[in-house]
Design an enzyme around this catalytic site. Structure first.
Site, PDB file in Angstrom:
ATOM      1  N   GLU A   1      48.955  41.325  49.093  1.00 55.77           N
ATOM      2  CA  GLU A   1      49.531  41.164  47.750  1.00 55.77           C
ATOM      3  C   GLU A   1      49.242  39.772  47.227  1.00 55.77           C
ATOM      4  OE1 GLU A   1      52.739  40.117  44.753  1.00 55.77           O
ATOM      5  OE2 GLU A   1      52.089  39.102  46.556  1.00 55.77           O
TER       6      GLU A   1
ATOM      7  N   HIS B   1      55.726  29.698  47.801  1.00 57.65           N
ATOM      8  CA  HIS B   1      54.341  29.609  48.298  1.00 57.65           C
ATOM      9  C   HIS B   1      54.025  28.314  49.054  1.00 57.65           C
ATOM     10  CE1 HIS B   1      52.566  32.958  45.487  1.00 57.65           C
ATOM     11  NE2 HIS B   1      53.565  33.377  46.221  1.00 57.65           N
TER      12      HIS B   1
END
Ligand SMILES: [Zn+2]
Length: 692
Positions: free
Chosen positions: A369, A500
């Site tokens: 993803e 992230h």
């Protein structure tokens, strides 16, 4: 209870309460501890190990689970370096700092900062600061006579998907793009930074993809078809969703070294970020040397598909989240997966105690993803006909828990179902429901939200808790935008600045996000309740009057825009008329269904359901949108220059943006035809519901 005959609603209530007694915080915590035990980026062995473990978990709950493998063109970084050349030499691209309090931050297996699907390149050039790097920012630069042509653009993260920043830098002929995390957006200006608080420390970097997913997501070489071993592939040079310039992310301390040295004019006031000096546009005497070398290869992508077979295998209720992470991914995506596993355990226990789902429940754990929605896109492309025949709805839960505030986005037909599920579940630490806590938060926040798109939804005039629209940015994209399957995405959100980075790990969750894991268990209860409603309903609980209202509002807005721009036409008028017809048909069908509950035969209910699942698909235009034919939905797509945010009536809206009259006519025709098809389906539903 929407979708249930009164006599059946009670049994459904009993089943749901039995289910909600099962998910618990301790299991969710153990799940997350395992998922985050090592880095597991897509294309690495870590990702394969997580997929195998997930498959085994689903099997242990009684699901029929397997790994489905695709082969995608995917790069891993060989070298990503950055050096300030003038006015003084300084090595940049500094790594994320390790902290004693959290041993996981010292793992040498964590991938260094890079942007997936960056081009390789080695450039030395002066730097121009472009603020967020949006279209509006480039217009502002042009107005003061500054260009990025032949230069390196320096942009801060935020306001649009990072791939849009690369696309715009490329369109403006920059040689490369450097993207930094500004402490004004997710660092010390927002609050205490890791490991003291939940925000991004000065060394924290946001990894992330710059694939042009708004053109098409997934494997760049197999657009529209599954990336199976025998599939015919385009060459990388032909791939329309790949950038041609190098892009890299950096942390705030490196950005400070560059920005502090820059000359040129002062930036406009709203371009000033959170670093403690005045930003300049440049270029002045500041030059950078950036080098990005990427090892592109065909790499395996491991999806896990787990089924709990129903009485009917012809209808599927689907749930999904990705399992690949940039590093550990405790919030993104682990929290959603930890909750989904609890959902699966609960459903599995119900099945062991004798319940059989009416429809088959399909739970999916996607790989890839993060680089570009690869696992979900390839699965949808490879199984398009079967999904369009069987999938009733798709429930996504990426970024499941980063705090206490519930939110969601959905196709309008499913918004009320999310609210209904939230009304049934107790919120942690009190006697009120998730729904009441949600409403209270919305009222107190007064429409001021930060963070993910699903929380930017404004309060509804009706007083209902607000839900956003689905754009892109997670795995519902192919389901909704390409296949026309009604979709939703939900989760709990809060102060979350480590997105992230290596710091999105178990320590972060245990210390800041959800220390007791109560929100993980609560999310599992909401997910399972929504899934059970869809699974057991006599008549699928879709709310088409709500859908028609949103379409009409958008169509009216576009028609007003067209009139103001003096491009209004008979074709625009036809769009408004078709949306009025859609509203009338939806209202009639809804009224007929309400009267029909318990009075029509099971065979007629089956026919009604077959019509209902086709309505969303009838809104697809087979030829797709102008300039991006992979996107088939006439009502929803990610914005071409926003990336994550949903654009309503995207074909027509963008044709109007471009004042392209032939495109306006073409898109208006396509939209009118789509709305007419949907109206015909709804009229058929009304007729069936009225038949005796
Ligand atoms: Zn995610």
């Amino acid at each position: 209870m929407r979708g249930f005959a009164p006599a059946r609603a009670e049994a459904e209530g009993v089943l749901e309460r039995k289910y909600r007694a099962i998910p618990d915080a301790a299991h969710a915590e153990a799940n997350l501890r395992h998922i985050t035990s090592e880095p597991h980026m897509a294309g690495t062995e870590g990702s394969h190990r997580v997929a195998e473990w997930l498959r085994d978990q689903y099997r242990s709950f009684g699901f029929d689970a397997d790994i489905v493998t695709y082969s995608a063109y995917l790069g891993l970084p060989r070298e990503v370096s950055l050096e300030l050349m003038t006015p003084e030499r300084k090595k940049l691209a500094t790594p994320e700092q390790a902290y004693e309090a959290d041993k996981d931050t010292a793992n040498p297996k964590a991938v260094g900062a890079f942007n997936a699907y960056s081009a390789s390149g080695d450039v030395t050039a002066p730097v121009v600061y472009v603020n967020y790097g949006t279209q509006e920012d480039y217009r502002a630069l042009a107005a003061i006579g500054v260009s990025v042509e032949g230069k390196i653009a320096l942009a801060r993260y935020g306001h649009c998907y990072r791939g849009i920043k690369t696309k715009l830098a490329e369109e403006h002929k920059a040689l490369g793009l450097v993207i930094f995390s500004d402490p004004g957006d997710d660092g010390y200006v927002q609050g205490d930074v890791f490991p003291t608080g939940p925000w991004r420390p000065m060394s924290g970097v946001q990894r992330g993809s710059v694939e042009y997913t708004e053109i098409y997501p997934g494997d760049p070489l197999t657009s529209g078809v599954g990336a199976e071993s025998g599939t015919k592939r385009a060459s990388p040079g032909e791939a329309m969703n790949l950038s041609r310039i190098p892009t890299m992310p950096i942390n705030a301390q490196d950005a400070a070294a560059i920005l502090a040295s820059m000359g040129g004019v002062h930036v406009p006031r709203n371009w000033q970020g959170g670093l403690p000096f005045t930003y300049h546009v440049g270029p002045g005497n500041t030059t950078l040397h950036m080098k990005v070398s990427v090892d592109y290869q065909q790499r395996p992508i491991y999806d896990v598909i787990a089924k709990l077979h129903g009485t009917s295998d012809d209808e599927w209720v689907m749930l999904g989240n990705h399992h690949d992470a940039w590093v550990y991914g405790a919030v993104d995506p682990g929290s959603g997966t930890a909750a989904m596993l609890e959902t699966a355990r609960g459903l599995g226990e119900l099945a062991r105690s004798g319940w059989k789902p009416r429809r088959t429940i399909v739970m999916c754990e996607w790989d890839g993803e993060e680089p570009g929605l690869i696992g979900s896109t390839e699965f949808v492309e490879a199984n398009l006909a079967e999904l369009q025949a069987k999938a009733v709805a798709y429930i996504n839960t990426d970024v499941g828990v980063s705090g206490p505030n519930f939110g969601g986005s959905a196709t309008p037909s499913l918004k009320e179902l999310i609210r209904d599920a939230a009304r049934e579940v107790q919120a942690p630490g009190g006697s009120r429901s998730v729904y009441d806590a949600w409403l209270e938060h919305v009222a107190n926040a007064d429409g001021q939200f930060s963070g993910a798109a699903r929380l930017t939804a404004k309060a509804e005039p009706s007083g209902d808790a607000p839900l956003g629209d689905l754009g892109a940015g997670s795995d519902f994209c192919a389901f909704l935008d390409h296949a026309g399957i009604p979709s939703m995405d939900m989760g709990f959100e809060g102060d979350y600045g480590v997105y992230h980075s290596i710091y999105d790990d178990f320590y972060w969750m245990k210390t800041f996000g959800d220390p007791t894991f109560a929100y993980h268990a609560t999310l599992a209860k909401v997910l399972g309740t929504a899934a059970l409603r869809l699974d057991e309903a006599d008549v699928l609980p879709f709310d088409y009057p709500a859908y028609a209202w949103e379409v009409s509002r958008a169509a009216y807005g576009l028609n007003t825009r067209a009139q103001e721009a003096a491009v209004a036409s008979e074709k625009m008028k036809a769009v408004v008329e078709a949306s009025a017809q859609f509203t009338a048909s939806a209202t009639r069908a809804s009224a007929a269904l309400q009267k029909a509950h318990g009075t029509v035969t099971v065979a007629v209910e089956d026919r009604i359901n077959r019509e209902l699942v086709q309505i969303e698909q009838s809104l697809l235009e087979p030829g797709g949108l102008s300039h991006r034919p992979w996107y088939k939905h006439t009502i929803y797509a990610p914005g071409s220059y926003a990336g994550y945010a949903a654009e309503l009536l995207p074909g027509l809206s963008e044709a109007l943006d471009n004042m392209d009259r032939p495109a306006i006519d073409r898109e208006a025709d396509a939209l009118t035809a789509a709305l007419q098809r949907a109206s015909e389906r709804l009229d058929m539903v009304a007729r069936l519901a009225s038949s005796k």
